[in-house]
Design a protein around this motif. Structure first.
Motif, short mmCIF file in Angstrom:
data_model
loop_
_atom_site.label_atom_id
_atom_site.label_comp_id
_atom_site.label_asym_id
_atom_site.label_seq_id
_atom_site.Cartn_x
_atom_site.Cartn_y
_atom_site.Cartn_z
N ALA A 241 15.48 2.35 0.55
CA ALA A 241 14.06 2.51 0.86
C ALA A 241 13.71 1.82 2.17
N ALA A 242 14.34 0.67 2.43
CA ALA A 242 14.06 -0.02 3.69
C ALA A 242 14.55 0.81 4.87
N PRO B 51 9.00 4.49 -1.59
CA PRO B 51 8.67 5.91 -1.65
C PRO B 51 9.65 6.73 -2.49
N LEU B 52 10.79 6.18 -2.84
CA LEU B 52 11.84 6.98 -3.48
C LEU B 52 11.47 7.41 -4.90
N PRO B 53 10.99 6.50 -5.80
CA PRO B 53 10.59 6.96 -7.13
C PRO B 53 9.46 7.98 -7.08
N ALA C 88 4.37 11.17 9.00
CA ALA C 88 3.64 9.97 8.64
C ALA C 88 3.77 9.68 7.15
N ASN C 89 3.87 10.75 6.34
CA ASN C 89 3.99 10.57 4.90
C ASN C 89 5.47 10.45 4.55
N LEU C 90 5.89 9.24 4.16
CA LEU C 90 7.32 9.04 3.94
C LEU C 90 7.82 9.80 2.72
N VAL C 91 6.96 10.02 1.73
CA VAL C 91 7.37 10.81 0.57
C VAL C 91 7.74 12.22 0.99
N THR C 92 6.93 12.78 1.92
CA THR C 92 7.24 14.11 2.43
C THR C 92 8.58 14.13 3.14
N THR D 66 0.82 -1.20 0.00
CA THR D 66 0.00 0.00 0.00
C THR D 66 0.86 1.26 0.00
N ALA D 67 0.21 2.40 -0.03
CA ALA D 67 0.92 3.67 -0.20
C ALA D 67 1.81 3.97 1.01
N PRO D 68 2.94 4.66 0.80
CA PRO D 68 3.89 4.92 1.92
C PRO D 68 3.44 6.02 2.86
N ILE D 69 2.23 5.93 3.36
CA ILE D 69 1.74 6.89 4.34
C ILE D 69 1.26 6.10 5.55
#
Lengths: 83, 123, 86, 235
Positions: free
Chosen positions: D37-38, B79-81, D51-55, B59-62
């Motif tokens: 990523a891990a 989450p990197l790409p 909480a948002n890993l992209v952020t 699922t999404a990385p949140i």
């Protein structure tokens, strides 16, 4: 299974729109088709678990890019009328 | 079956869009059409990058109540790409706007959008 | 039961995608195609909300909110262009 | 000549298609995260607290990239302004007034859309969204504003000041990170707070709000440039 059907449908529509965008004579139709490509790409991003990218693509690809294209087309049309 | 999975279908769609965009850039003669093809190419590359980062059944990385906080590394996609593509989309719109500005300037100079009319750099 | 209903709903959304695409390809004027863009956006909003149920994440609904609130701005720009007052 | 040209095109595109096909055939879908990523997934929560890993990747781990990206967008807006400066956009024929529907709708919707944009970039560390998305939504609000008041002039000044102040504050917070915490753009100037609340993750909400304001001002600037050259000019 339903996911696979929907995503195949979205991909087919995207590819058809790409051909329309490249080969249609009317520039306005081409720009609208490229907007639809962005729209469906952002739905596919939801399938691929990337909601951040989906929001970005929805707001930038299908609103701001289309607006800038139409501003430029409007300017070109004005100059054409003047000539 | 390898073909009927979400990421493979997205990869095929991205590859076909990439080839169509490239074909548009080198075969069209209208400058606006070339810029539209460029934006298709842009979208296809973003789609390819996100599809490569996807891992099945995750699922999404949140991290919220539906993801186990301690076992996050086994439940989320890469989450990197996504962070990369986020930046690339915003730069893409800047590039498109810049290309359109140049197209407008060229049109003012020669009052034509056909690329064949511009012979000053041909030799 | 609920899942069956939602699956049928998703199939109907996919059918609407197909029909509107046919309208886009046939549509004689630009206005038809602009309306097709608008209908595609609205169908996508429905699809995303259904996906938020199927993939079991509430946060995907945020994306559909952004869609719903932005979908008409592009249409307004195109409409202003078509009535020659941009 | 024409046959030569189209066959050359076919060769180029066919080569590209062959390359893509090989890439597709040899691609195997991934089953687990790679090392980087891990690391982000395991340590990111305790190190950054978003909480948002992209952020957390965009703002903290790869914060310098974001700074460069914002700079590129600023340069793009500046070049577009420079190139379009010579185009005079004085309208000789008056434009049609915006209709009553559009005016009323814009008056109701502009505050709502602005609020959604601000919500998206303030909550960037908790829910999907963030500075770039919120900035794009603010720019869309600006398009709606321009559509509804097509006859009046709008100055650049407010946009320029917003952009300059938010950019300077972004760099200032980055430098404060060197002094008070581990390095440039480190977010542990404040305490990390409780996970999942609005005031958590150190400086990430502040930095992302500044990025949102800056991106919104830049995109609005580009759109304003394109709007100001419209109309039929006389020269």
């Amino acid at each position: 299974m339903i996911h696979v059907i929907i995503i195949i449908l979205l991909s087919v529509v995207m590819i058809v729109m790409a051909f329309v965008a490249i080969h249609h004579k009317n520039l306005q139709v081409a720009v609208i088709a490229s907007g639809i490509i962005s729209l469906f790409a952002s739905v596919i991003y939801i399938f691929l678990a990337a909601p951040d990218v989906a929001i970005t693509e929805a707001s930038i690809g299908s609103v701001i890019t289309v607006s800038i294209f139409f501003y430029v087309l409007n300017k070109i049309r004005h100059e054409d009328i003047k000539k | 079956m390898k073909l009927f999975e979400i990421e493979y279908i997205s990869l095929i769609a991205g590859f076909i869009l990439l080839i169509v965009g490239l074909w548009g850039i080198i075969s069209q003669r209208n400058i606006i059409k070339m810029i539209i093809s460029f934006s298709i190419l842009d979208t296809s590359v973003h789609l390819l990058l996100v599809a490569v980062g996807y891992i099945r059944n995750r699922t999404a990385p949140i991290i919220d109540s539906s993801v186990n906080k301690l076992n996050a590394a086994n439940e989320i996609t890469d989450p990197l790409p996504q962070a990369l593509v986020l930046t690339a989309i915003v730069i893409g719109v800047g590039i498109t706007a810049l290309l359109l500005t140049y197209a407008l300037k060229l049109f003012r100079q020669n009052s034509s959008l056909e690329i064949n009319q511009y012979k000053s750099l041909k030799w | 039961m609920a899942n069956t209903l939602f699956t049928i709903a998703m199939l109907i959304v996919g059918l609407s995608f197909l029909l509107v695409t046919v309208r886009f390809l046939l549509g004689p004027s630009v206005v038809d195609r602009v309306v097709a863009l608008d209908v595609l956006t609205i169908s996508s909003i429905g699809l995303i909300v259904l996906l938020a149920h199927f993939l079991d994440r509430v946060i995907y609904v945020d994306v559909s909110i952004v869609y719903a609130i932005l979908s008409f701005i592009g249409v307004i720009v195109i409409a202003k262009y078509l009535e020659r007052s941009l | 000549m024409k046959i030569l040209r189209s066959s050359a095109l076919l060769i180029v595109v066919g080569f590209m298609a062959w390359m893509m096909f090989n890439l597709y055939v040899t691609y195997d879908s991934r089953t687990e995260l790679n090392d980087v990523a891990a690391y982000y997934a395991e340590e990111g929560l305790s190190e950054v607290g978003a909480a948002n890993l992209v952020t957390s990747i965009v703002v903290t781990y790869r914060g310098l990239d974001t700074l460069g990206e914002v700079t590129i967008l600023f340069l793009t807006a500046a070049i577009i302004g420079l190139l379009l400066k010579t185009e005079k956009g004085t309208r000789t024929t008056p434009v049609r007034e915006s209709s009553e529907f559009l005016m009323t709708g814009a008056r109701i919707l502009i505050p709502v859309i602005t609020m959604i944009g601000v919500y998206i970039f303030i909550n960037g560390h908790l829910s999907p969204g963030g500075g770039f998305q919120g900035g794009a939504i603010l720019a869309s609000t600006f398009i709606l504003l321009l559509m509804s008041i097509s006859n009046k002039k709008i100055g650049h000044r407010l946009l320029d000041y917003t952009e300059a102040i938010s950019g300077l504050s972004f760099i200032l917070i980055g430098v404060l990170g060197i002094i008070l915490a581990a390095g440039f753009l480190d977010n542990k100037i404040f305490s990390l707070g409780t996970f999942g609340t609005l005031l958590s993750a150190g400086t990430i909400p502040i930095i992302y709000s500044l990025v949102g304001l800056k991106v919104g001002a830049e995109l609005s600037n580009i759109i304003l440039e394109f709007n100001q050259i419209q109309g039929d000019e006389d020269h």
